[in-house]
Scaffold this motif. Structure first.
Motif, PDB file in Angstrom:
ATOM      1  N   UNK A 106       0.829  -1.205   0.000  1.00 11.12           N
ATOM      2  CA  UNK A 106       0.000   0.000   0.000  1.00 11.12           C
ATOM      3  C   UNK A 106       0.862   1.254   0.000  1.00 11.12           C
ATOM      4  N   UNK A 107       1.857   1.298   0.870  1.00  5.76           N
ATOM      5  CA  UNK A 107       2.719   2.469   0.969  1.00  5.76           C
ATOM      6  C   UNK A 107       3.454   2.732  -0.339  1.00  5.76           C
ATOM      7  N   UNK A 108       3.939   1.686  -0.958  1.00  4.15           N
ATOM      8  CA  UNK A 108       4.643   1.826  -2.234  1.00  4.15           C
ATOM      9  C   UNK A 108       3.653   2.124  -3.359  1.00  4.15           C
ATOM     10  N   UNK A 109       2.584   1.345  -3.438  1.00  5.58           N
ATOM     11  CA  UNK A 109       1.609   1.483  -4.522  1.00  5.58           C
ATOM     12  C   UNK A 109       0.878   2.809  -4.525  1.00  5.58           C
ATOM     13  N   UNK A 110       0.692   3.402  -3.365  1.00  4.44           N
ATOM     14  CA  UNK A 110      -0.023   4.676  -3.278  1.00  4.44           C
ATOM     15  C   UNK A 110       0.832   5.843  -3.761  1.00  4.44           C
ATOM     16  N   UNK A 111       2.139   5.625  -3.843  1.00  8.04           N
ATOM     17  CA  UNK A 111       3.057   6.691  -4.230  1.00  8.04           C
ATOM     18  C   UNK A 111       3.698   7.389  -3.044  1.00  8.04           C
ATOM     19  N   UNK A 112       3.275   7.060  -1.844  1.00  7.04           N
ATOM     20  CA  UNK A 112       3.807   7.711  -0.645  1.00  7.04           C
ATOM     21  C   UNK A 112       5.306   7.443  -0.488  1.00  7.04           C
ATOM     22  N   UNK A 113       5.700   6.188  -0.577  1.00  7.39           N
ATOM     23  CA  UNK A 113       7.109   5.837  -0.365  1.00  7.39           C
ATOM     24  C   UNK A 113       8.006   6.560  -1.366  1.00  7.39           C
ATOM     25  N   UNK A 114       7.630   6.546  -2.634  1.00  2.00           N
ATOM     26  CA  UNK A 114       8.433   7.216  -3.654  1.00  2.00           C
ATOM     27  C   UNK A 114       8.537   8.714  -3.425  1.00  2.00           C
ATOM     28  N   UNK A 115       7.435   9.343  -3.067  1.00  5.19           N
ATOM     29  CA  UNK A 115       7.434  10.784  -2.807  1.00  5.19           C
ATOM     30  C   UNK A 115       8.364  11.118  -1.640  1.00  5.19           C
ATOM     31  N   UNK A 116       8.248  10.350  -0.573  1.00  4.78           N
ATOM     32  CA  UNK A 116       9.076  10.603   0.609  1.00  4.78           C
ATOM     33  C   UNK A 116      10.554  10.438   0.268  1.00  4.78           C
ATOM     34  N   UNK A 117      10.879   9.367  -0.437  1.00  4.35           N
ATOM     35  CA  UNK A 117      12.280   9.153  -0.808  1.00  4.35           C
ATOM     36  C   UNK A 117      12.791  10.264  -1.722  1.00  4.35           C
ATOM     37  N   UNK A 118      11.973  10.708  -2.660  1.00  2.47           N
ATOM     38  CA  UNK A 118      12.373  11.774  -3.580  1.00  2.47           C
ATOM     39  C   UNK A 118      12.625  13.092  -2.845  1.00  2.47           C
ATOM     40  N   UNK A 119      11.766  13.417  -1.900  1.00  2.00           N
ATOM     41  CA  UNK A 119      11.851  14.713  -1.233  1.00  2.00           C
ATOM     42  C   UNK A 119      12.650  14.723   0.062  1.00  2.00           C
ATOM     43  N   UNK A 120      12.730  13.585   0.734  1.00  2.00           N
ATOM     44  CA  UNK A 120      13.367  13.566   2.048  1.00  2.00           C
ATOM     45  C   UNK A 120      14.470  12.526   2.164  1.00  2.00           C
TER      46      UNK A 120
END
Length: 175
Positions: free
Chosen positions: A158-172
């Motif tokens: 869910x965390x990966x599929x929702x885009x949350x994990x990618x966004x966090x890694x990209x920005x933080x």
């Protein structure tokens, strides 16, 4: 020093528990609903977008070990602070973001932190997170509590599929 409460809405509450739960000085992290006008809403009612509630986490913490300022700093790294319509693929009012302050000190800390984030230039769009006075908090159903522990494989997908994990890694960066 007495224990304190902090309340953050950051989209799906499943993804908001683990990062706080693993910090020193955090006594408890509870998934639930706040900000609405219906007493003791159910998940189905909140998802219907008729109660005014946001999915949120309420944290009981020891400020002498993990101060509120650090909680707010961590909160920013868990969300897309520029998205006013929800978080990642979860859309609608119940998935919008807010910091619910419990007193004037928390309000001032949150305001200062938000201003600092806006000024840092990390995001092109304005910060959309609302700062609101705390309202009654209603604990979510048991199957929502500590979802990352109960259903670790689904939680990760869910965390990966929702885009949350990618966004966090990209920005933080990676955690």
């Amino acid at each position: 020093m007495a224990l304190q409460k902090a309340t953050f809405a950051g989209g799906c509450f499943w993804c908001m528990v683990k990062p706080f739960d693993t910090q020193p000085g955090i006594i408890e992290v509870v998934s639930g609903y706040t900000g609405g006008h219906v007493d003791k809403p159910t998940y189905e009612q909140v998802c219907s977008e008729t109660t005014g509630h946001l999915e949120a986490v309420q944290i009981t913490f020891d400020p002498s070990i993990y101060p509120y300022e650090k909680l707010v700093e961590l909160y920013w790294t868990l969300i897309d602070p520029t998205d006013a319509g929800g978080q990642f693929y979860d859309r609608g009012e119940s998935y919008t973001t807010a910091i619910f302050y419990h007193d004037e000190v928390q309000k001032q800390i949150a305001e200062l932190s938000k201003a600092k984030l806006e000024a840092c230039g990390k995001f092109r769009a304005p910060i959309a997170v609302k700062l609101l006075p705390a309202k009654p908090f209603y604990e979510a159903e048991d199957y929502h509590q500590h979802y990352y522990k109960k259903n670790p494989a689904h939680y990760e997908r869910y965390s990966i599929g929702s885009g949350r994990t990618g966004f966090i890694e990209q920005h933080w960066g990676k955690r």
